[in-house]
Design an enzyme around this catalytic site. Structure first.
Site, PDB file in Angstrom:
ATOM      1  N   ARG A 274       2.683 -43.374   8.281  1.00  0.00           N
ATOM      2  CA  ARG A 274       1.695 -42.310   8.116  1.00  0.00           C
ATOM      3  C   ARG A 274       0.357 -42.888   7.681  1.00  0.00           C
ATOM      4  O   ARG A 274       0.296 -43.732   6.796  1.00  0.00           O
ATOM      5  CB  ARG A 274       2.180 -41.293   7.076  1.00  0.00           C
ATOM      6  CG  ARG A 274       3.475 -40.634   7.535  1.00  0.00           C
ATOM      7  CD  ARG A 274       3.918 -39.496   6.650  1.00  0.00           C
ATOM      8  NE  ARG A 274       5.197 -38.981   7.159  1.00  0.00           N
ATOM      9  CZ  ARG A 274       5.884 -38.000   6.583  1.00  0.00           C
ATOM     10  NH1 ARG A 274       5.413 -37.421   5.490  1.00  0.00           N
ATOM     11  NH2 ARG A 274       7.025 -37.591   7.113  1.00  0.00           N
TER      12      ARG A 274
ATOM     13  N   ARG B  35       3.667 -43.181  -2.202  1.00  0.00           N
ATOM     14  CA  ARG B  35       2.902 -42.843  -0.993  1.00  0.00           C
ATOM     15  C   ARG B  35       2.492 -44.120  -0.264  1.00  0.00           C
ATOM     16  O   ARG B  35       1.459 -44.707  -0.538  1.00  0.00           O
ATOM     17  CB  ARG B  35       1.674 -42.004  -1.372  1.00  0.00           C
ATOM     18  CG  ARG B  35       0.956 -41.340  -0.195  1.00  0.00           C
ATOM     19  CD  ARG B  35      -0.153 -40.408  -0.648  1.00  0.00           C
ATOM     20  NE  ARG B  35       0.349 -39.301  -1.447  1.00  0.00           N
ATOM     21  CZ  ARG B  35       0.850 -38.170  -0.931  1.00  0.00           C
ATOM     22  NH1 ARG B  35       0.882 -37.995   0.367  1.00  0.00           N
ATOM     23  NH2 ARG B  35       1.304 -37.225  -1.725  1.00  0.00           N
TER      24      ARG B  35
ATOM     25  N   GLU C  33       8.137 -34.204  -4.790  1.00  0.00           N
ATOM     26  CA  GLU C  33       8.823 -33.960  -3.525  1.00  0.00           C
ATOM     27  C   GLU C  33       9.578 -35.195  -3.033  1.00  0.00           C
ATOM     28  O   GLU C  33       9.044 -36.294  -2.962  1.00  0.00           O
ATOM     29  CB  GLU C  33       7.789 -33.558  -2.458  1.00  0.00           C
ATOM     30  CG  GLU C  33       8.421 -33.375  -1.094  1.00  0.00           C
ATOM     31  CD  GLU C  33       7.371 -33.167   0.012  1.00  0.00           C
ATOM     32  OE1 GLU C  33       6.223 -32.795  -0.303  1.00  0.00           O
ATOM     33  OE2 GLU C  33       7.714 -33.373   1.188  1.00  0.00           O
TER      34      GLU C  33
ATOM     35  N   SER D  31      11.865 -32.298   2.335  1.00  0.00           N
ATOM     36  CA  SER D  31      11.252 -31.066   2.795  1.00  0.00           C
ATOM     37  C   SER D  31      12.127 -30.560   3.928  1.00  0.00           C
ATOM     38  O   SER D  31      12.297 -31.242   4.924  1.00  0.00           O
ATOM     39  CB  SER D  31       9.838 -31.379   3.290  1.00  0.00           C
ATOM     40  OG  SER D  31       9.109 -30.197   3.461  1.00  0.00           O
TER      41      SER D  31
ATOM     42  N   ARG E  63      11.284 -43.052  -2.302  1.00  0.00           N
ATOM     43  CA  ARG E  63      11.166 -42.193  -3.481  1.00  0.00           C
ATOM     44  C   ARG E  63      12.490 -42.105  -4.230  1.00  0.00           C
ATOM     45  O   ARG E  63      12.515 -41.936  -5.451  1.00  0.00           O
ATOM     46  CB  ARG E  63      10.671 -40.799  -3.074  1.00  0.00           C
ATOM     47  CG  ARG E  63       9.208 -40.837  -2.649  1.00  0.00           C
ATOM     48  CD  ARG E  63       8.605 -39.454  -2.403  1.00  0.00           C
ATOM     49  NE  ARG E  63       7.204 -39.599  -1.979  1.00  0.00           N
ATOM     50  CZ  ARG E  63       6.376 -38.568  -1.763  1.00  0.00           C
ATOM     51  NH1 ARG E  63       6.815 -37.333  -1.914  1.00  0.00           N
ATOM     52  NH2 ARG E  63       5.127 -38.787  -1.391  1.00  0.00           N
TER      53      ARG E  63
END
Length: 422
Positions: free
Chosen positions: A261, A276, A348, A351, A389
């Site tokens: 990403r 991230r 998070e 999702s 994560r």
RNA sequence: GGAGAGUUGGCCGAGUAGGUUGAAGGCGCUCGCCUGCUAAGCGAGUAUACGGGCAUAACCUGUAUCGAGGGUUCGAAUCCCUCACUCUCCGCCA
């Protein structure tokens, strides 16, 4: 993508849904172009009908040895007109398609109204954040001290938001991935897929990343290929332009992939650690279901993802995203958030979304229903879970006062029986 | 990278001296008949998208679709060009 006829027939409903999401799209231009298209289409189809009828007649005459020069000249002229009109219609359709592709999905009725993340209701909470008797370290400090994470060299070798896992760190990441895949395949009924990490443009359009979010991803220069931002893209597109057997639904797949990403617009957020990164690992859950079963399946999928955290003993909560916080393609989304001591907050880690027929329409994924009719499926997916994560959460939640980390029971078989790092 | 072959409906598979071929035939599927049961047999039906009529139903009707895009032609699954993908052989390679 929404159904053209639905938008045409229910412009108020669609406009309302868009404003609930905080979208700026207006439909008036769309409806005007649609009207124009239908007018021109009606005319050109009548012309084509005449051409077909007359051409057939010419064929019949020629067979009997006669000629029809007048008709041929007339048809030559007509064909020219048809060509022009076809071109006008093609341009209108291009514009319409462009608008339609940029309209987000309509939130399900059960989705709460809200403007942003702060309005997401908590659905349930599992476990309790641990009370530390010492000062817990963030995972980036722990990882560097243990020699299992190297952010500095990641920056040197590639750039910001890239890192190396070293030694037992690398093994822990691999253990987490293997554990999750094994759990989902053996206990939750998902069939494992190992997908390509690059896909073509059609696939990106199929799941809704393109055309709107091009700046969020990496494209391979000189090709039509994009690095996948999630395994959702290749796995959902597995069945693009196919008709599935209704008896086999729901089809469930899980897939490990690296995810890439660009993180445009995330400058300054989560700058430290694994949270991230431009490249991270994830196990994804993907489902194809009948329309009437999709919300029940969303619930199950979410619980399948939660199970990972329960077995690892990591405290988490589940929130339902409000209308203003949902992703572009989703009709309803649950986020699973894991407790991170360094953030003193839930973050998070998964999702889980139901996309209803939004992706299926874009990607042409259908199934044959009981009446034998081809109908769009509903697509769902969710992280099960993000590996980076998860490792961060393990390091932080399972750290000891001496800087070592206790490995969760379930991961030990994947770590050669080790019970702690450090 | 070089050479050749191919891409037709849910599947298999016909169809090139261009003209009722949306497309033969078979399989599968649906409904009916027949039948102790099953199998076999008999009959009928069985693509999608987008328009128009119409109640955004049923149904009727038009247009388009034989890998994708373009060209030739009154007319193209059938001729020409470009591209994609699949297969075979050679080269290279983990």
């Amino acid at each position: 993508m929404l159904d053209l006829k639905f938008v045409r027939g229910n412009p108020r409903v669609v406009q309302d849904a868009l404003s609930r999401r905080g979208s700026k799209v207006t439909l008036s231009e769309f409806l005007r172009l649609d009207e124009q298209r239908r007018e021109k289409l009606f005319v050109v189809e009548q012309m084509k009908n005449r051409r077909n009828v007359v051409s057939e007649e010419i064929g019949r005459l020629k067979k009997t040895g006669k000629d029809a020069p007048g008709m041929i000249v007339e048809m030559r002229d007509l064909s020219g007109q048809i060509k022009e009109l076809d071109e006008e219609i093609r341009k209108l359709e291009e514009q319409l398609q462009g608008i339609l592709l940029d309209i987000p999905n309509i939130p399900h009725d059960s989705v709460p109204l809200g403007d942003g993340a702060e309005d997401n209701p908590v659905v349930r909470v599992w476990g309790e954040p641990r009370k530390f008797l010492f000062d817990p370290k963030p995972h980036w400090d722990l990882g560097e001290a243990l020699g299992i994470l190297d952010f500095e060299r990641g920056g040197k070798v590639t750039g910001a938001r890239f890192s190396f896992y070293m030694g037992y760190g690398a093994r822990l990441e691999r253990a987490v991935i293997s554990f999750m895949l094994d759990l989902h395949t053996t206990e939750h009924g998902y069939v494992e897929v190992f997908p390509p990490f690059m896909v073509n443009r059609d696939s990106m359009v199929g799941t809704g990343q393109l055309p709107k979010f091009a700046e969020d991803m990496f494209k391979i220069e000189g090709t039509d290929y994009y690095l996948i931002p999630t395994a959702e893209v290749p796995v959902t597109n597995l069945y693009r332009n196919e008709i599935l057997d209704g008896e086999k639904l729901p089809v469930r797949h899980c897939a490990y992939s690296a995810c890439f990403r660009a993180e445009a617009g995330a400058a300054g957020r989560d700058t430290r650690g694994l949270i991230r990164q431009h490249q991270f690992n994830k196990v994804e859950l993907v489902k194809f279901t009948k329309p009437e079963e999709s919300y029940e399946e969303l619930d199950k999928l979410t619980r399948n993802a939660e199970r990972v955290l329960q077995i690892l003993g990591l405290p988490y909560r589940v929130v339902v995203l409000c209308t203003g916080d949902m992703g572009f393609s989703a009709a309803k989304t649950y986020d699973i958030e894991v407790w991170l001591p360094s953030y003193q907050d839930y973050k998070e880690i998964s999702s889980c979304s139901n996309f209803s027929d939004f992706q299926a329409r874009r990607a042409g994924i259908r199934y044959r229903n009981a009446k034998g009719k081809a109908e769009l499926v509903h697509t769902l997916n969710g992280s099960g879970l993000a590996a980076g994560r998860t490792v961060a959460a393990i390091l932080e939640n399972c750290q000891e006062s001496d800087g070592s980390v206790t490995i969760p029971e379930a991961l030990r078989p994947y770590m050669g029986g080790m019970s702690r790092i450090g």
